[in-house]
Design a protein around this motif. Structure first.
Motif, PDB file in Angstrom:
ATOM      1  N   ILE A  23       0.738  -1.154   0.058  1.00 56.39           N
ATOM      2  CA  ILE A  23       0.185  -0.139  -0.063  1.00 56.39           C
ATOM      3  C   ILE A  23       1.105   1.137  -0.128  1.00 56.39           C
ATOM      4  O   ILE A  23       0.502   2.174  -0.786  1.00 56.39           O
ATOM      5  CB  ILE A  23      -0.868  -0.180   1.096  1.00 56.39           C
ATOM      6  CG1 ILE A  23      -1.916  -1.062   0.995  1.00 56.39           C
ATOM      7  CG2 ILE A  23      -1.548   1.436   1.461  1.00 56.39           C
ATOM      8  CD1 ILE A  23      -3.010  -1.581   2.495  1.00 56.39           C
ATOM      9  N   LEU A  24       1.878   1.241   1.020  1.00 54.18           N
ATOM     10  CA  LEU A  24       2.970   2.226   0.983  1.00 54.18           C
ATOM     11  C   LEU A  24       3.661   2.640  -0.441  1.00 54.18           C
ATOM     12  O   LEU A  24       3.619   3.778  -1.111  1.00 54.18           O
ATOM     13  CB  LEU A  24       3.979   2.014   1.898  1.00 54.18           C
ATOM     14  CG  LEU A  24       3.611   2.769   3.492  1.00 54.18           C
ATOM     15  CD1 LEU A  24       4.715   2.559   4.124  1.00 54.18           C
ATOM     16  CD2 LEU A  24       3.043   4.050   3.377  1.00 54.18           C
ATOM     17  N   ASN A  33      -0.310   4.841 -10.057  1.00 54.19           N
ATOM     18  CA  ASN A  33      -1.095   3.410  -9.907  1.00 54.19           C
ATOM     19  C   ASN A  33      -2.475   3.388  -9.559  1.00 54.19           C
ATOM     20  O   ASN A  33      -3.186   2.395  -9.568  1.00 54.19           O
ATOM     21  CB  ASN A  33      -0.445   3.223  -8.419  1.00 54.19           C
ATOM     22  CG  ASN A  33       1.012   2.673  -8.539  1.00 54.19           C
ATOM     23  OD1 ASN A  33       1.522   1.994  -9.269  1.00 54.19           O
ATOM     24  ND2 ASN A  33       1.949   3.343  -7.661  1.00 54.19           N
ATOM     25  N   PHE A  34      -2.966   4.621  -9.517  1.00 50.53           N
ATOM     26  CA  PHE A  34      -4.392   4.695  -9.250  1.00 50.53           C
ATOM     27  C   PHE A  34      -5.253   5.661 -10.504  1.00 50.53           C
ATOM     28  O   PHE A  34      -6.622   5.630 -10.222  1.00 50.53           O
ATOM     29  CB  PHE A  34      -5.051   4.977  -8.126  1.00 50.53           C
ATOM     30  CG  PHE A  34      -4.384   4.321  -6.878  1.00 50.53           C
ATOM     31  CD1 PHE A  34      -5.308   3.212  -6.422  1.00 50.53           C
ATOM     32  CD2 PHE A  34      -3.298   4.594  -6.200  1.00 50.53           C
ATOM     33  CE1 PHE A  34      -4.754   2.281  -5.520  1.00 50.53           C
ATOM     34  CE2 PHE A  34      -2.808   3.668  -5.372  1.00 50.53           C
ATOM     35  CZ  PHE A  34      -3.675   2.598  -5.013  1.00 50.53           C
ATOM     36  N   CYS A  52      -9.032   7.150  -2.416  1.00 53.34           N
ATOM     37  CA  CYS A  52     -10.000   6.543  -1.719  1.00 53.34           C
ATOM     38  C   CYS A  52      -9.891   4.949  -1.319  1.00 53.34           C
ATOM     39  O   CYS A  52      -9.192   4.281  -1.956  1.00 53.34           O
ATOM     40  CB  CYS A  52     -11.399   6.630  -2.777  1.00 53.34           C
ATOM     41  SG  CYS A  52     -12.959   6.120  -1.939  1.00 53.34           S
ATOM     42  N   VAL A  53     -10.497   4.716  -0.121  1.00 53.51           N
ATOM     43  CA  VAL A  53     -10.255   3.341   0.268  1.00 53.51           C
ATOM     44  C   VAL A  53     -10.801   2.358  -0.625  1.00 53.51           C
ATOM     45  O   VAL A  53     -10.244   1.311  -0.856  1.00 53.51           O
ATOM     46  CB  VAL A  53     -11.172   3.228   1.617  1.00 53.51           C
ATOM     47  CG1 VAL A  53     -11.038   1.773   2.139  1.00 53.51           C
ATOM     48  CG2 VAL A  53     -10.711   4.266   2.849  1.00 53.51           C
ATOM     49  N   GLY A  54     -11.761   2.821  -1.285  1.00 46.43           N
ATOM     50  CA  GLY A  54     -12.230   1.803  -2.401  1.00 46.43           C
ATOM     51  C   GLY A  54     -11.418   1.495  -3.512  1.00 46.43           C
ATOM     52  O   GLY A  54     -11.291   0.391  -3.921  1.00 46.43           O
ATOM     53  N   GLU A  58      -9.739  -2.137  -4.256  1.00 49.10           N
ATOM     54  CA  GLU A  58      -9.816  -3.079  -5.487  1.00 49.10           C
ATOM     55  C   GLU A  58      -8.448  -3.308  -6.041  1.00 49.10           C
ATOM     56  O   GLU A  58      -8.441  -4.175  -6.571  1.00 49.10           O
ATOM     57  CB  GLU A  58     -10.707  -2.030  -6.388  1.00 49.10           C
ATOM     58  CG  GLU A  58     -10.953  -2.284  -7.872  1.00 49.10           C
ATOM     59  CD  GLU A  58     -11.718  -1.231  -8.581  1.00 49.10           C
ATOM     60  OE1 GLU A  58     -11.304  -1.126  -9.584  1.00 49.10           O
ATOM     61  OE2 GLU A  58     -12.883  -1.002  -8.070  1.00 49.10           O
ATOM     62  N   LYS A  59      -7.597  -2.414  -5.834  1.00 46.16           N
ATOM     63  CA  LYS A  59      -6.252  -2.556  -6.490  1.00 46.16           C
ATOM     64  C   LYS A  59      -5.433  -3.715  -5.663  1.00 46.16           C
ATOM     65  O   LYS A  59      -4.927  -4.755  -6.396  1.00 46.16           O
ATOM     66  CB  LYS A  59      -5.341  -1.233  -6.350  1.00 46.16           C
ATOM     67  CG  LYS A  59      -4.089  -1.429  -6.859  1.00 46.16           C
ATOM     68  CD  LYS A  59      -4.142  -0.955  -8.596  1.00 46.16           C
ATOM     69  CE  LYS A  59      -2.718  -0.635  -9.019  1.00 46.16           C
ATOM     70  NZ  LYS A  59      -3.196  -0.271 -10.483  1.00 46.16           N
TER      71      LYS A  59
END
Length: 109
Positions: A23-24, A33-34, A52-54, A58-59
């Protein structure tokens, strides 16, 4: 034991998990990445307010509950900065804290 050492123990616990470390790494370059737009609040650029958390869930392909626990733990350790926008929470890296960890490792260990 000094307070800084106790603080670092929480940091090391938070990054001792492969998924949390991933995540980091993903949040280091959020646009790459997003994508450049957040799915929930298009005016909020990932590099400015976070992801966003979502989107992170998802990733990583993990359930939302576990992801929320991971992100909360990382925020409590100071590694992430949460930003609430409406009903959504966005997370970005705390670069100042990451630099502090780097200095700690190079001088204390």
């Amino acid at each position: 034991m000094e307070n800084i050492d106790l603080e670092m123990i929480d940091v090391f616990k938070a990054i001792s998990n492969e998924t949390r470390l991933k995540i980091l790494k993903l949040l280091k370059e959020p646009e790459v990445n997003f994508g450049y737009e957040n799915t929930k609040v298009p005016e909020a650029k990932p590099s400015e307010v976070g992801v966003c958390v979502g989107q992170i869930t998802e990733k990583i392909d993990m359930n939302q509950s576990t992801m929320s626990q991971y992100l909360s733990m990382m925020a409590k350790a100071g590694l992430l900065i949460p930003t609430r926008m409406g009903k959504w929470t966005y997370y970005r890296r705390n670069e100042e804290k990451i630099q502090q960890i780097s200095r700690y490792l190079s001088t204390e260990i």
